[in-house]
Motif scaffolding. Structure first.
Motif, PDB file in Angstrom:
ATOM      1  N   CYS A 132       0.443   5.395  -7.939  1.00  0.00           N
ATOM      2  CA  CYS A 132      -0.591   6.136  -8.666  1.00  0.00           C
ATOM      3  C   CYS A 132      -0.433   7.635  -8.355  1.00  0.00           C
ATOM      4  O   CYS A 132       0.209   8.005  -7.366  1.00  0.00           O
ATOM      5  CB  CYS A 132      -1.982   5.634  -8.274  1.00  0.00           C
ATOM      6  SG  CYS A 132      -2.605   6.365  -6.765  1.00  0.00           S
ATOM      7  N   ARG A 171       0.843  -1.210   0.000  1.00  0.00           N
ATOM      8  CA  ARG A 171       0.000   0.000   0.000  1.00  0.00           C
ATOM      9  C   ARG A 171       0.879   1.262   0.000  1.00  0.00           C
ATOM     10  O   ARG A 171       0.604   2.225  -0.699  1.00  0.00           O
ATOM     11  CB  ARG A 171      -0.931  -0.017   1.228  1.00  0.00           C
ATOM     12  CG  ARG A 171      -1.900   1.164   1.255  1.00  0.00           C
ATOM     13  CD  ARG A 171      -2.851   1.107   0.079  1.00  0.00           C
ATOM     14  NE  ARG A 171      -3.604   2.356  -0.110  1.00  0.00           N
ATOM     15  CZ  ARG A 171      -3.162   3.405  -0.815  1.00  0.00           C
ATOM     16  NH1 ARG A 171      -1.971   3.374  -1.391  1.00  0.00           N
ATOM     17  NH2 ARG A 171      -3.920   4.468  -0.966  1.00  0.00           N
ATOM     18  N   CYS A 176      -0.909   8.864  -4.836  1.00  0.00           N
ATOM     19  CA  CYS A 176       0.010   8.400  -3.783  1.00  0.00           C
ATOM     20  C   CYS A 176       1.453   8.829  -4.013  1.00  0.00           C
ATOM     21  O   CYS A 176       2.260   8.820  -3.083  1.00  0.00           O
ATOM     22  CB  CYS A 176      -0.016   6.872  -3.699  1.00  0.00           C
ATOM     23  SG  CYS A 176      -1.625   6.214  -3.265  1.00  0.00           S
ATOM     24  N   CYS A 211       2.419   2.270  -3.533  1.00  0.00           N
ATOM     25  CA  CYS A 211       1.547   2.553  -4.680  1.00  0.00           C
ATOM     26  C   CYS A 211       2.124   3.758  -5.440  1.00  0.00           C
ATOM     27  O   CYS A 211       2.519   4.750  -4.830  1.00  0.00           O
ATOM     28  CB  CYS A 211       0.136   2.864  -4.191  1.00  0.00           C
ATOM     29  SG  CYS A 211      -0.972   3.283  -5.552  1.00  0.00           S
ATOM     30  N   HIS A 230      -9.421   1.933  -3.751  1.00  0.00           N
ATOM     31  CA  HIS A 230      -8.166   2.411  -4.347  1.00  0.00           C
ATOM     32  C   HIS A 230      -7.495   1.259  -5.100  1.00  0.00           C
ATOM     33  O   HIS A 230      -7.518   0.114  -4.655  1.00  0.00           O
ATOM     34  CB  HIS A 230      -7.252   2.926  -3.240  1.00  0.00           C
ATOM     35  CG  HIS A 230      -6.119   3.742  -3.751  1.00  0.00           C
ATOM     36  ND1 HIS A 230      -6.192   5.102  -3.872  1.00  0.00           N
ATOM     37  CD2 HIS A 230      -4.887   3.377  -4.200  1.00  0.00           C
ATOM     38  CE1 HIS A 230      -5.061   5.549  -4.355  1.00  0.00           C
ATOM     39  NE2 HIS A 230      -4.251   4.520  -4.573  1.00  0.00           N
ATOM     40  N   LYS A 231      -6.890   1.608  -6.250  1.00  0.00           N
ATOM     41  CA  LYS A 231      -6.274   0.566  -7.070  1.00  0.00           C
ATOM     42  C   LYS A 231      -4.771   0.842  -7.207  1.00  0.00           C
ATOM     43  O   LYS A 231      -4.369   1.975  -7.460  1.00  0.00           O
ATOM     44  CB  LYS A 231      -6.934   0.583  -8.456  1.00  0.00           C
ATOM     45  CG  LYS A 231      -6.718  -0.672  -9.257  1.00  0.00           C
ATOM     46  CD  LYS A 231      -7.477  -0.598 -10.573  1.00  0.00           C
ATOM     47  CE  LYS A 231      -6.763  -1.436 -11.608  1.00  0.00           C
ATOM     48  NZ  LYS A 231      -7.218  -1.196 -12.945  1.00  0.00           N
ATOM     49  N   SER A 232      -3.943  -0.184  -7.038  1.00  0.00           N
ATOM     50  CA  SER A 232      -2.483  -0.046  -7.165  1.00  0.00           C
ATOM     51  C   SER A 232      -1.968  -1.043  -8.189  1.00  0.00           C
ATOM     52  O   SER A 232      -2.467  -2.169  -8.266  1.00  0.00           O
ATOM     53  CB  SER A 232      -1.784  -0.316  -5.838  1.00  0.00           C
ATOM     54  OG  SER A 232      -2.283   0.512  -4.818  1.00  0.00           O
TER      55      SER A 232
HETATM   56 ZN   LIG Z   1      -2.285   4.991  -5.007  1.00  0.00          ZN
END
Ligand SMILES: [Zn+2]
Ligand SMILES: [Fe+2]
Length: 414
Positions: free
Chosen positions: A77, A72, A80, A75, A119-121
């Motif tokens: 993205c 987490r 983040c 990440c 949330h997508k990683s």
């Molecule tokens: Zn993220």
């Protein structure tokens, strides 16, 4: 490579070209490297193991355990991680320690995770392998080639003409920095024997480090500074600036005027010395890796002082990272308790015997026009007594500046 096992355990020598690996994995990597099999189609599988993911990729020598909170936190993205500043944006305080994915998926490109809040990683397999302790350690290959007098690297391996450094098509700077990493030294030829040309040649790596000596210095036997370097007497092998909290990483020598007699330069590979010392005196190696001793420079309106060990190791890998051997700049020995004093002198004498063993001493006469750059965290230097006029120019480069340039050029360095 020499690695300290732990603070309380005696050190043992681990073969210098052998990276830190779980033994079975090392065999697998060796087979893969030496047999060079054709690339297999990529197959990946992710298994949920309560607090972590067990990721198997058929091209990897072993399963990679990935902690969920680590995933987490890593990440990439835009919410983040800021790809422009290369800084993290995610506030780790807001991530629950026991976070677990809602779902995981392996694709051809990498690993995809959906978290319970939606949330997508996404992570590439390469990123995961290169940026985890287990993956990085398994793939790291120590590039250093340690030498003794008989195996001192040839000029073809270590010398780069300045014209090759200035011509971006010739990769000269990369060759020079690689030589310093592999052999602990490199030469730049075709440099005019004056201070400003020396500065210009060295600044192809980075700005030089400013110290109380200035930037680029030139010295002769005039005791202009309170240092034996400014005399014409013999100087035994030592590392420079052990009185700085961070010793200078690179040290540059350019003989601007050769002495008519003597003045040869002595080089010793300190990591070769440490290897031999570790094998012969493991208890001495452990002692000098943990007992801090004071060093100082007094003069020129300065009183520099620091306290550190002779042998320093990478705090994550335990690999030998720096040797700080300088018998001249030792301060009064106030850091060693009475019951350890005898031991200290015994171990210093034992390592000193190896430093002074002619099998480890390489002598060379520096010539005006060729700049020598040494890794002062690894190599020791000294000099023969001389008579007549002699002018030596030089400067220092910091560890941060040197290693940054190596990384920018795509050269792997710790
Ligand atoms: Zn993220
Ligand atoms: Fe020196």
């Amino acid at each position: 490579m020499i690695r300290r096992q732990s603070l309380s355990v005696l050190t043992s020598f681990v073969g210098r070209r052998k990276p830190f690996l779980f033994p079975a994995c090392y065999r697998l990597i060796k087979n893969r490297l030496f047999c060079a099999p054709a690339p297999k189609p990529l197959v990946a599988e992710a298994i949920d193991a309560v607090t972590r993911l067990e990721l198997r990729v058929n091209r990897w020598p072993h399963t990679l355990g990935l902690s969920y909170i680590w995933l987490r936190d890593h990440c990439k993205c835009p919410d983040c991680y800021d790809n422009f500043t290369k800084q993290r944006k995610l506030d780790i305080q807001k991530v629950p320690l026991n976070i677990r994915p809602a779902s995981t998926k392996t694709t051809k490109e990498g690993l995809e995770i959906k978290w319970p809040d939606g949330h997508k990683s996404e992570y590439t397999y390469k990123y995961l392998w290169q940026n985890t302790y287990e993956g990085w350690n398994a793939s790291y290959k120590n590039p250093q080639r340690l030498w003794k007098a008989a195996t001192f690297p040839s000029p073809q391996l270590t010398t780069v003409p300045l014209s090759d450094i200035l011509d971006p098509k010739k990769d000269g700077l990369k060759r020079l920095i690689s030589s310093i990493i592999v052999h602990g030294l490199g030469f730049i030829s075709e440099v005019s024997p004056d201070v400003e040309s020396t500065r210009a040649a060295v600044e192809t790596i980075s700005p030089v480090r400013t110290t109380f000596y200035g930037t680029v210095w030139s010295f002769e036997d005039n005791l202009e500074r309170a240092d034996t370097a400014y005399t014409n007497i013999y100087l035994g092998a030592h590392n420079d600036t052990t009185y700085f909290t961070e010793s200078s990483r690179l040290q540059v020598f350019h003989c601007l005027k050769k002495a008519p007699q003597g003045g040869e330069t002595l080089l010793v590979d300190g990591f070769s010395v440490a290897e031999e010392f570790s094998a012969r005196h493991p208890e001495g190696y452990a002692f000098l890796s943990s007992a801090a001793i004071p060093s100082e420079y007094i003069g020129d309106g300065q009183h520099m002082a620091t306290l550190d060990t002779v042998l320093k190791h990478n705090p994550a890998t335990g690999c030998l990272q720096q040797i700080r051997y300088n018998i001249y700049d030792r301060a009064p020995l106030s850091s060693i308790p009475l019951e350890k004093i005898h031991e200290f002198y015994l171990h210093m004498r034992n390592i000193g015997k190896i430093v002074r063993n002619p099998a480890y001493e390489y002598w060379l006469q520096l010539e005006p026009g060729t700049v020598l750059i040494i890794d002062n965290w690894r190599l020791m230097h000294g000099r023969n007594a001389y008579s007549g006029p002699r002018i030596m120019g030089g400067c220092y480069i910091s560890n941060d500046d040197f290693t940054s340039k190596a990384r920018v050029l795509g050269i792997q360095i710790n």
